[in-house]
Design a protein around this motif. Sequence first.
Motif, PDB file in Angstrom:
ATOM      1  N   VAL A  87       3.665  -8.876  -3.488  1.00 38.57           N
ATOM      2  CA  VAL A  87       4.746  -7.909  -4.223  1.00 38.57           C
ATOM      3  C   VAL A  87       5.446  -8.600  -5.504  1.00 38.57           C
ATOM      4  O   VAL A  87       5.450  -8.306  -6.488  1.00 38.57           O
ATOM      5  N   SER A 110       2.430  -0.917 -10.662  1.00 40.99           N
ATOM      6  CA  SER A 110       3.672  -0.361 -10.005  1.00 40.99           C
ATOM      7  C   SER A 110       3.124   0.483  -8.669  1.00 40.99           C
ATOM      8  O   SER A 110       3.616   0.488  -7.621  1.00 40.99           O
ATOM      9  N   VAL A 111       2.039   1.178  -8.935  1.00 40.42           N
ATOM     10  CA  VAL A 111       1.182   1.664  -7.729  1.00 40.42           C
ATOM     11  C   VAL A 111       0.916   0.540  -6.681  1.00 40.42           C
ATOM     12  O   VAL A 111       1.005   1.063  -5.453  1.00 40.42           O
ATOM     13  N   LEU A 114       3.850  -0.259  -4.813  1.00 42.26           N
ATOM     14  CA  LEU A 114       4.152   0.943  -3.764  1.00 42.26           C
ATOM     15  C   LEU A 114       3.243   0.935  -2.737  1.00 42.26           C
ATOM     16  O   LEU A 114       3.673   0.964  -1.585  1.00 42.26           O
ATOM     17  N   THR A 117       4.147  -2.285  -0.488  1.00 40.56           N
ATOM     18  CA  THR A 117       5.483  -1.862   0.220  1.00 40.56           C
ATOM     19  C   THR A 117       5.312  -0.868   1.350  1.00 40.56           C
ATOM     20  O   THR A 117       6.033  -0.870   2.543  1.00 40.56           O
ATOM     21  N   ALA A 118       4.602  -0.021   1.140  1.00 40.53           N
ATOM     22  CA  ALA A 118       4.252   1.142   1.966  1.00 40.53           C
ATOM     23  C   ALA A 118       3.595   0.613   3.026  1.00 40.53           C
ATOM     24  O   ALA A 118       4.081   1.002   4.409  1.00 40.53           O
ATOM     25  N   THR A 121       6.119  -1.484   5.513  1.00 46.75           N
ATOM     26  CA  THR A 121       6.986  -0.338   6.083  1.00 46.75           C
ATOM     27  C   THR A 121       6.175   0.240   7.198  1.00 46.75           C
ATOM     28  O   THR A 121       6.994   0.451   8.138  1.00 46.75           O
TER      29      THR A 121
END
Length: 139
Positions: A87, A110-111, A114, A117-118, A121
């Motif tokens: 990232v 950017s995707v 995302l 990071t998803a 998480t």
Amino acid sequence: MDESNLPPKLRVGLNRCIGWIESVLLISITLSTIAAIGEEFYLIYQNGYVSLSDILLLFIYLEILAMVHQYASHGKLPVRYPIYIAVIAIARYIILGMKEMDSSELIMLSVAILILTASTTIMRIGHHYWPYNKMPEEK
């Protein structure tokens, strides 16, 4: 339960050899990272200012040292550490080349951030609700 088909003497010797190789590589990675950090600080000193890309690069080095520490301390490497490095590396790539990028490349990067990071998480939430079973101590 021992599932190895290797003779015990060979297994012990092989494990010891691999352990030494791991140790040498961990020390090499640590020293190389420290040298790279020193180089970066020297470049910052030469330039006379600190840019955002310099700070992000130092964060990448910090995450590498954290990975080495985690592996040396616990013998395990959480998957999220390389994801953090990815990232930060993508963010640094965006910052350094933003003027030359077209909008579709910027959106794809950017995707990618995302998705990374998803996934981190989701892994953290999963580990919280369904923690790993503790391995029995070896004799």
